[in-house]
Scaffold this active site. Structure first.
Site, PDB file in Angstrom:
ATOM      1  N   GLU A  83       0.897  -0.495  -5.247  1.00 48.83           N
ATOM      2  CA  GLU A  83      -0.151   0.519  -5.409  1.00 48.83           C
ATOM      3  C   GLU A  83       0.548   1.862  -5.625  1.00 48.83           C
ATOM      4  O   GLU A  83       0.946   2.526  -4.682  1.00 48.83           O
ATOM      5  CB  GLU A  83      -1.051   0.588  -4.159  1.00 48.83           C
ATOM      6  N   ASP A 139       0.823  -1.211   0.000  1.00 51.74           N
ATOM      7  CA  ASP A 139       0.000   0.000   0.000  1.00 51.74           C
ATOM      8  C   ASP A 139       0.861   1.268   0.000  1.00 51.74           C
ATOM      9  O   ASP A 139       1.951   1.289   0.567  1.00 51.74           O
ATOM     10  CB  ASP A 139      -0.890   0.007   1.255  1.00 51.74           C
TER      11      ASP A 139
END
Length: 689
Positions: free
Chosen positions: A397, A342
């Site tokens: 991401e 993330d």
């Protein structure tokens, strides 16, 4: 004096520069990054005997019972004056069990077994580290290496619980082989139930895994597993990095979930948050030893300007130990199969992507604004994971489009397997918000779906959890809105809004699946057109769980149209499983017709035809084809079982003619109704991919 970079040899840099010559001016940047990466690897070899040992530090740090039932506790707290252990085992005495100071800021405590030879600290008992600072403060802390933390309802703060079960869970099933085509079901355990409560690991194992298997997904991406004190943070404000969230159950119940998924041939990825950490002090990493730094950068560099969280000091030896061991822990202890990392954009740049638009100019990705400490950390993480675990999958991401993020480390890349195609969901939302159906731009849609770096694999998705969060809503709700409350029954004719919504929902997903990437992702529930949006219990909504759940019950009611969308999603995945277009090279797009609103393309020797026109059907539409032969319909969004109108004859055979069309050597004529998508396969080709 020659630059240090001139002497650096990146094993396969030449193949990278051959693939993308525009990277040639940044050769020195690649060499500098690779030199820093190599330096860290050789330091690990010298100081720790290599990364295999270094990344197993979870075996010595934290709390560990030895074979003789004595206990060893170890922490890194460089700014502390003294450390003590307190807890249920010593009646919460704050001074009876001091740690011994070791070199490099380490502290150790040995506790012998009790007279009856049982361990002094029992399984499931509570502990705290007492930190005495140089300023004379006494702080109560949870070990950063704690593997289980819990919270009683009346408390705000989590407790460190010593997890040492007498019969630990034993995995029964081997890891499945790495899939060639990645079809990801993005999931959150806590909302995986129609009931207004926090759902459990066991609920997911018994009620959700069979649905995922039936739908044809071969990978689960689990969000919000790393412990986070604030439920509404969606798991992105992590407080305990080695602890699986206890709000869903025990560590053993998560292990069982993964084990059962493996038995179904489904791999499981962890949504790992190494980009930042919660600011919590009593139950987080922040100010663990009383200082502003410890695991983080001190001062402004250690604070995220938008997320109100702390930023790791990626070049610190002990931070590397902590984070790399954290990845190893989830792979070894829980048998995850890889990670979705993330917040990579925040890590890659000193500006964290805040207030920065990325145009794609290469100068944006090289230079002083790039945080090479974190970039080298990511190179190390990928190198170590892929060296130790052949089938490990890592997904980045990143919204910036950093070149070589998904190229191997030996080419000078960052080493990820895939990146998320984050522009695609934004495009679909923009189209639904801003354009009438007749104004949809086919060329612009195709450009967004195909605009990706050659040789870097992308995960395509029409919507993820991001698009469903409060303030936005699911694609189904954008399409049908309040009509979903009253007009989703199969017992009444579809009104125009529901008809349009059902057809476009399927077409958007199939177009994204077929054209948008080398993997596909769906957020749980959205496959069947989950209504509304996501909102976790918080003060602003009176702690309501109404929007923090997934209404799987809607699919189970045959008289509602949700089961039709579910059936299409299932058959779309099963069709891909047979023909393997995600594992094939990018598609050849032969038609982008603005007037007709038609897109056609070929991938994995399969023909995709989309007619987005709201009213026009075409009886003899010519489509360019590569391989000659006889084609038949294999997936048809207009089938009645999918909420369509059943206008196509599935017994029809389409024969190619040697008539070149749209740069294809052959062509054929097909009937294609309005708002319909079909997949055609050549009956004369063996599709065993």
């Amino acid at each position: 004096m020659a630059d240090a970079e001139d002497n650096v040899a990146i094993p396969e840099l030449s193949s990278l520069l051959q693939m993308d010559p525009y990277l040639k001016p940044y050769e020195k940047d690649f060499k500098r990054r690779y030199r820093l990466f190599q330096k860290q690897l050789s330091l690990l070899e010298e100081a720790e005997g290599g990364f295999d040992q270094f990344t197993r530090s979870y075996r010595s740090f934290g709390a560990h019972r030895q074979p003789d039932n004595s206990l060893v506790f170890k922490e890194w707290a460089p700014a502390a004056e003294a450390l003590f252990l307190t807890g249920d085992f010593n009646g919460w005495d704050k001074f009876s069990h001091p740690y011994k100071k070791k070199e490099f800021g380490k502290w150790e405590l040995h506790i012998p077994p009790k007279e009856d030879k049982s361990p002094a600290v029992a399984h499931n008992s509570k502990l705290k580290v007492v930190v005495h600072t140089k300023e004379g403060e006494r702080l109560y802390r949870i070990s950063p290496w704690a593997t289980y933390v819990t919270k009683v309802k009346t408390s705000v703060v989590y407790d460190w619980v010593f997890w040492d079960p007498p019969q630990p869970y034993v995995h029964k099933h081997p890891r499945p082989r790495k899939p060639r085509s990645l079809r990801i079901y993005e999931s959150h355990v806590g909302i995986a139930s129609p009931e207004g409560k926090v759902a459990s690991y066991s609920n997911f194992t018994h009620n959700v895994l069979p649905r995922i298997k039936d739908l044809g997904y071969n990978c689960i991406q689990l969000m919000a597993v790393m412990e986070h004190a604030y439920y509404a943070s969606f798991g992105y404000q992590v407080t305990s990095f080695f602890a699986a969230s206890s709000r869903y159950g025990t560590p053993d119940e998560l292990k069982e979930l993964i084990d059962v998924a493996h038995s179904m041939g489904i791999i499981v990825l962890l949504d790992v948050v190494h980009s930042h950490a919660s600011k919590n002090t009593e139950d987080g990493l922040n100010r663990f030893d009383g200082s502003d730094s410890c695991f983080f950068h001190g001062g402004q560099r250690g604070e995220h300007p938008l997320w109100d969280s702390r930023l790791f000091h990626y070049s610190s030896w002990e931070v590397l130990r902590f984070l790399l061991s954290n990845l190893r822990w989830w792979m070894e202890e829980y048998r995850f199969d890889g990670f979705r990392f993330d917040g990579i954009t925040s890590m890659l740049y000193h500006h964290h992507g805040v207030g920065t638009g990325f145009s794609g100019d290469y100068s944006e990705y090289f230079g002083l604004h790039v945080d090479e400490d974190s970039l080298v950390y990511l190179m190390l993480a990928n190198h170590i994971l892929h060296t130790l675990y052949e089938g490990c999958i890592t997904i980045a991401e990143d919204v910036s489009g950093m070149p070589t993020l998904c190229r191997p480390v030996q080419e000078g890349g960052c080493g990820f397997d895939y990146r998320l195609a984050m522009a695609i969901p934004d495009k679909w939302i923009q189209i639904l918000k801003e354009f009438k159906d007749e104004d949809w731009n086919m060329g612009n849609i195709v450009h967004t779906l195909t605009n990706r770096r050659y040789g870097e694999n992308c995960i395509a998705y029409a919507e993820s959890h991001d698009q469903a969060l409060v303030g936005d809503k699911s694609l189904a709700f954008w399409l049908m809105d309040k009509e979903m409350y009253t007009n989703m029954s199969t017992l009444i004719p579809m009104n125009p809004i529901i008809d349009r919504g059902i057809q476009l929902h399927k077409m958007i997903r199939l177009l994204t699946h077929g054209l948008g990437g080398e993997g596909y992702l769906n957020f749980m529930g959205n496959e069947f057109g989950h209504p509304e949006w996501l909102d976790f219990p918080r003060i602003g909504n009176n702690e309501s769980y109404h929007y923090a759940r997934r209404q799987f019950n809607l699919v189970d009611m045959d008289h509602l149209r949700y089961c039709q969308l579910y059936a299409f999603d299932r058959d779309m995945n099963r069709t891909e499983d047979k023909y393997g277009w995600l594992a094939a090279p990018p598609a050849y797009v032969s038609t982008k017709h603005e007037g007709d609103k038609v897109i056609t393309f070929e991938r994995a020797n399969v023909i995709f035809i989309f007619n987005f026109h709201p009213t026009n059907s075409y009886s003899s539409y010519r489509v360019g084809v590569g391989p000659p032969g006889k084609y038949k319909i294999k997936l048809d969004s207009d089938e009645v079982q999918y909420g369509g109108h059943g206008r196509l004859d599935h017994n029809a055979e389409f024969f190619t003619e040697p008539v070149p069309f749209n740069d294809r050597p052959n062509s054929m004529q097909v009937y294609i109704p309005c708002r319909t998508a079909v997949v055609l396969a050549n009956e004369e080709i063996d599709y065993c991919y």
